[in-house]
Design a protein around this motif. Structure first.
Motif: not given
Length: 744
Positions: A544-567
């Motif tokens: 994203r050109d308007y962001q100088r630093e990398f910011v994760l657009p997703l809450d990956l910890e939450r996504l991994a938790r909601e996906l659960g085992p097998g992913y």
């Protein structure tokens, strides 16, 4: 019978034709037909016409059997027309909004005259808008109807056929036609007026005339420009009334100056000046004076008919301009001057016919399309020696045995000066001069969803620090521009306007998606430590050109938790950013696998079961695998407003949206758990997306490039039909125990 027939001749204008035709079809006045004449164009021009004709019945496609030129193409369109009035529009120009409604209203008010003249404006690649200079005459006429005898100054208007509407009955009765002579439109524009019984004017800009940098008749130097002298000799033989001849003389002086200044080759300039001098002297009206000092100087110089005198006068002006350039050149630093002096010395050496210089991603190493071309050249053109350009920090990561040079070293400038071929997916560092004997292949590194090139001038968040002059200088060096689909061909031609040839080869880096088998897929997964039976999701957010630093657009910890085992989430941060402490912490905690530093994004694609991205161009490449693509679109509104986009990724229309669209982590997890990620609607969207954006990708792209560019073969390898293209098998079918894997 429609009110208007708009005739658009088209040859090698794939990047401009669609906006041109859409500017007509989008008019508020809709009683029209658009006759699009494909003048046997070798690019995707015909495909653009076919697309628009299929979508709008008002588009009437005409195909010429051979490339006949603009005049015969216009004649073919006029012969097909059924409208009351003919309008001609060049395929790289635009019709201004509301133009046809205003033209119709003025025609009706003036009783449908033979010719209606209207205004135009010129615009450059820099979006500088230049007025035509015709507004004064058009406004002075007002709503009156007249003849050329009544208002001879109308012959002094810009001599074009696209700044007027001509009654088709008048066209036929006068036997008007362009023919195939260069500058036939100039003579015809005058004859339309001298033969008309009723002429009217509209003081409104109805056409936006694009001033091309290259690729058109007017921008290509050559002896064909001498035909402008023939056209004026014929016109002065026909026009006898003194006032009309005076107006025609003013028109001629301006046109001849434009031609004489930048459209002639060295061999034709002397002949042009001799003949122009005779015309300017023989037909000069008593008391005539040029409207501007620049034109007066040129007419005086050319009017002598003496080429030495002309060159002397023009040389004084060039000398002054050269002094400014020399002052600018003195600003370069001493170190750069030393290297440039060495480079200039090496430029005098013969070109090595077997040397190829490769670079990728601003010298980051062996990657992307150049890497695939490099490997294929080693296979089928082993007489060629490839050298890679790398930065000092990236040379340690090169594969063993790869010959390379470091940027801005002596050998760097040496190989750039002597290489027969230059291959890059970005730009070479420094002031590189492409010699006439060299061939430059611009491979690009993605399909454009976001705005690119000159379109970024309107995007301050992106384009503020860019040098668009250097961007155009780079494009001027290209000989070939590789594309994977027609969409890219159209966009690149328009936003990188220059004289290169578009090569519809497909993207060489995507060949592996068709050449890899189950063994390669298994090895790619094993290298990442993916357990059998896990569903690997490659998450690749864009820059994203308007962001100088990398910011994760997703809450990956939450996504991994909601996906659960097998992913398993494989996270690939954009290469523009450095290390991300947040991502490193998630990797260390086992929530995700950070693959940002993996040397091959293609292997990551092969190893994954699905792609989750926001607006990364990786989605276009991944579609070749025919595996599920999910779009995380939480900030689409901000991204599209800041960067600009070429189509609505979230529209849900086939060919625009590649699969499921989700706006948060819960929606993504639900899509996987419910099976929506790979159900019938998602598969149908992906199929349409793949059909549109993977049209040239079939596993043979690198070979096409090597054979066409390096081995000089005339014809591209034929494309494999889509049903015969078999992408690498999905991990589920490559797994030794597929029954344990969630089925896509």
């Amino acid at each position: 019978m429609p009110r208007f027939s708009v005739v658009v001749p088209a040859h090698r204008v794939q990047g401009f034709l669609r906006p041109c035709l859409e500017s007509v079809l989008g008019q508020s006045f809709g009683d029209l037909e658009v006759i699009a004449v494909d003048d046997a164009s070798p690019d995707a021009t015909g495909a653009v016409v076919a697309d628009l004709a299929a979508a709008d019945p008002r588009v009437v496609p005409v195909r010429m059997d051979r490339n006949a030129g603009t005049g015969p193409a216009r004649d073919a369109g006029a012969a097909t027309a059924t409208g009351d009035y003919l309008l001609f529009l060049d395929a790289d120009d635009l019709m201004a909004p509301g133009a046809l409604a205003a033209i119709d209203a003025r025609l009706t008010r003036t009783g449908d005259p033979d010719v209606l003249l209207f205004d135009h404006e010129r615009f450059t690649v820099w979006e500088n808008v230049l007025e035509s200079g015709d507004a004064g005459i058009l406004a002075a006429v007002g709503p009156d109807v007249f003849t050329a005898a009544d208002r001879p100054d109308c012959l002094g208007l810009f001599p074009a056929v696209w700044n007027r509407a001509v009654r088709r009955d008048h066209w036929a009765a006068r036997g008007l036609a362009f023919g195939d002579a260069p500058y036939a439109d100039l003579a015809l524009a005058t004859r339309e007026l001298t033969g008309a019984q009723r002429i009217a004017c509209l003081d409104r800009v109805c056409v936006r005339w694009r001033k091309r940098r290259s690729g058109s008749l007017s921008t290509t130097p050559g002896p064909h420009h001498l035909a402008v002298l023939d056209a004026y000799e014929e016109l002065f033989a026909e026009v006898t009334e003194p006032a009309q001849r005076a107006a025609l003389y003013g028109q001629m002086a301006a046109v001849l100056m434009a031609v004489g200044e930048d459209r002639l080759t060295a061999g034709g300039e002397a002949a042009f000046v001799r003949r122009a001098g005779k015309l300017l002297t023989a037909h000069r009206p008593a008391g005539w004076s040029a409207p501007e000092a620049k034109e007066a100087l040129w007419v005086r110089a050319a009017g002598t008919g003496s080429y030495p005198r002309y060159r002397a006068a023009m040389g004084l002006r060039a000398l002054a301009a050269g002094a400014v350039k020399r002052l600018r050149a003195q600003r370069h630093g001493l170190a750069r001057a030393v290297y440039q002096r060495y480079y200039r010395m090496r430029l005098r050496r013969p070109v090595d016919p077997h040397l190829v210089v490769y670079a990728a991603y601003w010298n980051r190493g062996v990657a992307c399309n150049p890497a695939a071309i490099y490997r294929k050249a080693q296979e089928i053109a082993p007489h060629l020696h490839g050298v890679w350009v790398v930065g000092r920090r990236d040379r340690e990561a090169l594969p063993p045995g790869v010959d390379h040079v470091v940027v801005n070293t002596r050998r760097y400038w040496d190989v750039l000066a002597r290489a027969r071929y230059l291959v890059n997916n970005a730009n070479f560092t420094g002031n590189v001069v492409k010699r006439p004997e060299q061939t430059y292949v611009q491979t690009h590194h993605g399909t454009p969803l976001k705005h690119m090139g000159m379109d970024l001038r309107a995007r301050p968040a992106v384009g503020k620090g860019m040098s668009f002059g250097r961007l155009l200088d780079h494009a001027d060096q290209w000989d070939y521009s590789l594309v994977a689909n027609q969409h890219s061909a159209e966009v690149f031609d328009r936003v990188y306007p220059s004289g290169y040839a578009t090569l519809p080869s497909g993207y060489p880096r995507n060949d592996v998606f068709y050449t890899a088998g189950p063994d390669e897929v298994r090895r790619a997964r094993q290298a990442l430590g993916l357990a059998d039976g896990t569903t690997a999701i490659l998450y690749a957010p864009t820059h994203r050109d308007y962001q100088r630093e990398f910011v994760l657009p997703l809450d990956l910890e939450r996504l991994a938790r909601e996906l659960g085992p097998g992913y398993t989430l494989l996270v690939r941060a954009h290469y523009f950013y450095g290390a991300s402490p947040e991502l490193e912490a998630l990797h260390a905690a086992g929530a995700v696998v950070d693959v940002s530093g993996h040397p091959s994004v293609e292997e990551l694609c092969l190893a994954s079961d699905a792609l989750v991205t926001d607006f990364s161009s990786l989605m276009f490449d991944y579609a070749n695998l025919d595996r599920p693509i999910l779009v995380h679109a939480a900030d689409w509104a901000a991204y599209s407003a800041a960067r600009g986009v070429y189509f609505d990724l979230l529209s849900g229309r086939p060919g625009e949206t590649p699969g499921v669209v989700a706006h948060d982590e819960s929606a993504l997890a639900r899509a996987f758990h419910s099976g929506e990620w790979a159900d019938e609607p998602a598969n149908a969207l992906r199929a349409a997306f793949r059909l549109r954006f993977c049209s040239y990708d079939d596993g043979l792209a690198a070979e096409r490039v090597v054979r066409r560019v390096f081995l000089s073969e005339d014809q591209l390898l034929p494309y494999r039909p889509l049903p015969d293209r078999h992408p690498a098998p999905a991990p589920a079918s490559s797994d030794p125990s597929p029954a344990t894997v969630p089925a896509p």
